[in-house]
Design a protein around this motif. Sequence first.
Motif, PDB file in Angstrom:
ATOM      1  N   MET A 143       0.861  -1.306  -0.096  1.00 39.29           N
ATOM      2  CA  MET A 143       0.050  -0.133  -0.101  1.00 39.29           C
ATOM      3  C   MET A 143       0.998   1.278  -0.067  1.00 39.29           C
ATOM      4  SD  MET A 143      -2.806   1.336  -0.198  1.00 39.29           S
ATOM      5  CE  MET A 143      -4.158   0.144  -0.240  1.00 39.29           C
ATOM      6  N   LYS A 144       1.903   1.111   0.764  1.00 36.51           N
ATOM      7  CA  LYS A 144       2.745   2.242   0.605  1.00 36.51           C
ATOM      8  C   LYS A 144       3.298   2.597  -0.588  1.00 36.51           C
ATOM      9  CE  LYS A 144       7.054   4.293   2.934  1.00 36.51           C
ATOM     10  NZ  LYS A 144       8.064   4.234   3.899  1.00 36.51           N
ATOM     11  N   SER A 145       3.894   1.646  -1.345  1.00 34.64           N
ATOM     12  CA  SER A 145       4.408   1.985  -2.802  1.00 34.64           C
ATOM     13  C   SER A 145       3.249   2.238  -3.704  1.00 34.64           C
ATOM     14  CB  SER A 145       5.107   0.641  -3.251  1.00 34.64           C
ATOM     15  OG  SER A 145       4.148  -0.326  -3.449  1.00 34.64           O
ATOM     16  N   ALA A 146       2.176   1.590  -3.492  1.00 39.24           N
ATOM     17  CA  ALA A 146       0.967   2.245  -4.439  1.00 39.24           C
ATOM     18  C   ALA A 146       0.566   3.622  -4.109  1.00 39.24           C
ATOM     19  CB  ALA A 146      -0.262   1.223  -4.214  1.00 39.24           C
ATOM     20  N   TYR A 147       0.728   3.941  -2.950  1.00 37.24           N
ATOM     21  CA  TYR A 147       0.378   5.503  -2.700  1.00 37.24           C
ATOM     22  C   TYR A 147       1.418   6.495  -3.235  1.00 37.24           C
ATOM     23  CZ  TYR A 147       0.655   9.686   0.219  1.00 37.24           C
ATOM     24  OH  TYR A 147       1.023  11.020   0.435  1.00 37.24           O
ATOM     25  N   LEU A 148       2.749   5.979  -3.117  1.00 39.40           N
ATOM     26  CA  LEU A 148       3.676   6.944  -3.592  1.00 39.40           C
ATOM     27  C   LEU A 148       3.467   7.002  -5.171  1.00 39.40           C
ATOM     28  CD1 LEU A 148       6.772   5.634  -1.569  1.00 39.40           C
ATOM     29  CD2 LEU A 148       5.703   7.964  -1.559  1.00 39.40           C
ATOM     30  N   LYS A 149       3.268   5.762  -5.670  1.00 39.39           N
ATOM     31  CA  LYS A 149       3.064   5.707  -7.138  1.00 39.39           C
ATOM     32  C   LYS A 149       1.875   6.472  -7.826  1.00 39.39           C
ATOM     33  CE  LYS A 149       2.708   2.584 -11.231  1.00 39.39           C
ATOM     34  NZ  LYS A 149       2.741   1.163 -11.628  1.00 39.39           N
ATOM     35  N   ALA A 150       0.767   6.600  -6.912  1.00 45.23           N
ATOM     36  CA  ALA A 150      -0.555   7.179  -7.162  1.00 45.23           C
ATOM     37  C   ALA A 150      -0.209   8.727  -7.086  1.00 45.23           C
ATOM     38  CB  ALA A 150      -1.646   7.007  -6.497  1.00 45.23           C
ATOM     39  N   ALA A 151       0.370   8.974  -6.211  1.00 46.44           N
ATOM     40  CA  ALA A 151       0.677  10.441  -5.764  1.00 46.44           C
ATOM     41  C   ALA A 151       1.994  11.017  -6.500  1.00 46.44           C
ATOM     42  CB  ALA A 151       0.913  10.668  -4.489  1.00 46.44           C
ATOM     43  N   ALA A 152       2.486  10.162  -7.265  1.00 44.78           N
ATOM     44  CA  ALA A 152       3.881  10.572  -8.108  1.00 44.78           C
ATOM     45  C   ALA A 152       4.642  11.212  -7.514  1.00 44.78           C
ATOM     46  CB  ALA A 152       3.361  11.555  -9.250  1.00 44.78           C
ATOM     47  N   LEU A 153       4.999  10.574  -6.169  1.00 46.72           N
ATOM     48  CA  LEU A 153       6.056  10.978  -5.358  1.00 46.72           C
ATOM     49  C   LEU A 153       7.468  10.587  -5.932  1.00 46.72           C
ATOM     50  CD1 LEU A 153       4.217  10.784  -2.065  1.00 46.72           C
ATOM     51  CD2 LEU A 153       4.451  12.918  -3.315  1.00 46.72           C
ATOM     52  N   ASP A 154       8.420  11.263  -5.726  1.00 44.24           N
ATOM     53  CA  ASP A 154       9.850  10.849  -5.828  1.00 44.24           C
ATOM     54  C   ASP A 154      10.652  11.130  -4.655  1.00 44.24           C
ATOM     55  OD1 ASP A 154      10.366  13.525  -6.202  1.00 44.24           O
ATOM     56  OD2 ASP A 154      10.373  13.182  -8.465  1.00 44.24           O
ATOM     57  N   ALA A 155      11.954  11.304  -4.507  1.00 40.92           N
ATOM     58  CA  ALA A 155      12.887  11.430  -3.405  1.00 40.92           C
ATOM     59  C   ALA A 155      12.505  13.106  -3.462  1.00 40.92           C
ATOM     60  CB  ALA A 155      14.160  11.211  -3.870  1.00 40.92           C
ATOM     61  N   ALA A 156      12.404  13.834  -4.150  1.00 39.66           N
ATOM     62  CA  ALA A 156      12.389  15.078  -3.894  1.00 39.66           C
ATOM     63  C   ALA A 156      11.007  15.528  -3.288  1.00 39.66           C
ATOM     64  CB  ALA A 156      12.660  16.158  -5.054  1.00 39.66           C
ATOM     65  N   SER A 157       9.872  14.971  -3.691  1.00 39.99           N
ATOM     66  CA  SER A 157       8.593  15.556  -3.466  1.00 39.99           C
ATOM     67  C   SER A 157       8.079  14.682  -2.200  1.00 39.99           C
ATOM     68  CB  SER A 157       7.572  15.243  -4.570  1.00 39.99           C
ATOM     69  OG  SER A 157       7.437  13.840  -5.050  1.00 39.99           O
ATOM     70  N   THR A 165      -4.036  13.608   1.243  1.00 41.34           N
ATOM     71  CA  THR A 165      -5.198  13.183   0.550  1.00 41.34           C
ATOM     72  C   THR A 165      -5.233  13.086  -0.998  1.00 41.34           C
ATOM     73  OG1 THR A 165      -6.511  14.297   2.528  1.00 41.34           O
ATOM     74  CG2 THR A 165      -7.595  13.594   0.535  1.00 41.34           C
ATOM     75  N   LEU A 166      -5.607  11.867  -1.510  1.00 42.09           N
ATOM     76  CA  LEU A 166      -5.476  11.687  -2.778  1.00 42.09           C
ATOM     77  C   LEU A 166      -6.954  12.156  -3.612  1.00 42.09           C
ATOM     78  CD1 LEU A 166      -4.041   8.116  -3.027  1.00 42.09           C
ATOM     79  CD2 LEU A 166      -2.785  10.439  -3.196  1.00 42.09           C
ATOM     80  N   ASN A 167      -6.837  12.666  -4.753  1.00 49.70           N
ATOM     81  CA  ASN A 167      -7.922  12.957  -5.424  1.00 49.70           C
ATOM     82  C   ASN A 167      -8.519  11.417  -6.264  1.00 49.70           C
ATOM     83  OD1 ASN A 167      -6.805  12.352  -8.007  1.00 49.70           O
ATOM     84  ND2 ASN A 167      -6.000  14.650  -8.117  1.00 49.70           N
ATOM     85  N   GLU A 168      -9.830  11.874  -6.785  1.00 46.40           N
ATOM     86  CA  GLU A 168     -10.425  10.586  -7.445  1.00 46.40           C
ATOM     87  C   GLU A 168      -9.492   9.999  -8.372  1.00 46.40           C
ATOM     88  OE1 GLU A 168     -13.943   8.065  -7.962  1.00 46.40           O
ATOM     89  OE2 GLU A 168     -13.197   9.546  -6.543  1.00 46.40           O
ATOM     90  N   SER A 169      -8.693  10.522  -9.221  1.00 46.57           N
ATOM     91  CA  SER A 169      -7.947   9.886 -10.237  1.00 46.57           C
ATOM     92  C   SER A 169      -6.808   9.213  -9.554  1.00 46.57           C
ATOM     93  CB  SER A 169      -7.456  10.798 -11.158  1.00 46.57           C
ATOM     94  OG  SER A 169      -6.479  10.285 -12.131  1.00 46.57           O
ATOM     95  N   GLN A 170      -6.167   9.849  -8.676  1.00 48.95           N
ATOM     96  CA  GLN A 170      -5.098   9.320  -7.926  1.00 48.95           C
ATOM     97  C   GLN A 170      -5.531   7.795  -7.058  1.00 48.95           C
ATOM     98  OE1 GLN A 170      -3.980  12.740  -5.691  1.00 48.95           O
ATOM     99  NE2 GLN A 170      -2.053  12.960  -6.844  1.00 48.95           N
ATOM    100  N   MET A 171      -6.883   8.163  -6.680  1.00 43.88           N
ATOM    101  CA  MET A 171      -7.512   7.053  -5.919  1.00 43.88           C
ATOM    102  C   MET A 171      -7.344   5.763  -6.771  1.00 43.88           C
ATOM    103  SD  MET A 171      -8.339   6.278  -2.757  1.00 43.88           S
ATOM    104  CE  MET A 171      -8.459   8.038  -2.298  1.00 43.88           C
ATOM    105  N   GLY A 172      -7.973   5.953  -7.959  1.00 47.25           N
ATOM    106  CA  GLY A 172      -7.811   4.853  -8.954  1.00 47.25           C
ATOM    107  C   GLY A 172      -6.686   4.048  -9.186  1.00 47.25           C
ATOM    108  N   LYS A 173      -5.476   5.103  -9.167  1.00 46.35           N
ATOM    109  CA  LYS A 173      -4.059   4.665  -9.619  1.00 46.35           C
ATOM    110  C   LYS A 173      -3.928   3.889  -8.403  1.00 46.35           C
ATOM    111  CE  LYS A 173      -2.968   8.335 -12.936  1.00 46.35           C
ATOM    112  NZ  LYS A 173      -2.136   9.570 -13.117  1.00 46.35           N
ATOM    113  N   MET A 174      -3.949   4.159  -7.022  1.00 48.35           N
ATOM    114  CA  MET A 174      -3.493   3.637  -6.109  1.00 48.35           C
ATOM    115  C   MET A 174      -4.060   2.376  -6.059  1.00 48.35           C
ATOM    116  SD  MET A 174      -3.498   4.949  -2.021  1.00 48.35           S
ATOM    117  CE  MET A 174      -5.176   4.962  -1.908  1.00 48.35           C
ATOM    118  N   ALA A 175      -5.330   2.225  -6.187  1.00 49.95           N
ATOM    119  CA  ALA A 175      -6.122   0.972  -6.095  1.00 49.95           C
ATOM    120  C   ALA A 175      -5.475  -0.206  -6.909  1.00 49.95           C
ATOM    121  CB  ALA A 175      -7.554   0.988  -6.461  1.00 49.95           C
TER     122      ALA A 175
END
Length: 270
Positions: A143-157, A165-175
């Motif tokens: 779930m942690k890696s899915a969250y990071l992927k959905a939120a497009a997070l990297d080392a800097a961000s 909090t994720l938006n609807e599109s990010q929620m689908g990507k995380m799922a």
Amino acid sequence: MKKITLCLMLFGAMYSINAQKINLGKAAGMVSNSAKALTFTNEDAVKLSKESVDWMDKNNAVAGPKDPYTVRLNKLFGKHKSQDGLNLNYKVYKVKDINAFACADGSVRVFSSLMDIMTDNELLAVIGHEIGHVKNQDTKDAMKSAYLKAAALDAASSASSAVATLNESQMGKMANAFLDASHSKKQESEADTYSYDFMKTNKYDVVGAYTAFKKLALLSEGSTQSNFEKMFNSHPDSNKRAESIKKRAEKDGMWKDPGTVSLPTAKLTK
């Protein structure tokens, strides 16, 4: 199913020609290297799991309370909603994929096509396996890696230590990212053990776990799709896992030869 690939966690395998697997070891490495600052707790995993499942429930055909699939699952699973200190909830997705999965919040989802080919004892073994993943907290890293992927997070961000909090599109990507992640062989082995103990403790026929694995092996042998074949190559061998169940059942004096295991030609909905 609405354009989403669900491929976690039925004994470490999912059966869909669209399956694309992500190695959990690589995902965990990504989390470690690029988001060390992120504090991700079990509570975060539970919260995001619930949000992911809520999204999936809205975007898939869920069997109603009087549907034969729901009636059957209620009969099998109803007594286990409070199992081993866990509060579990369950539903049936009426989709063509053959799968079941569990999340950190206690949500268990079983796919109708799985119920079509599994006997009651085999389904109980699957359910026990999924409960094992929840009990062992196997979904936290995924779930942690899915969250990071959905939120497009990297080392800097990902410098913030808070889960946003994720938006609807990010929620689908995380799922999707969560369900595309596979467990480690150790986690699968521990869930197999939990499933066997679950069956034994509740006086179910433990041979159901053996025949469930044999059916998964038959499905893998009949695979002709490249993604299908790659997916099976990345998971523990189903026949070997079946043999492990057999050896333990023999040791416990609970083995009964089921004869030749085959895939049913008619739906096992009742």
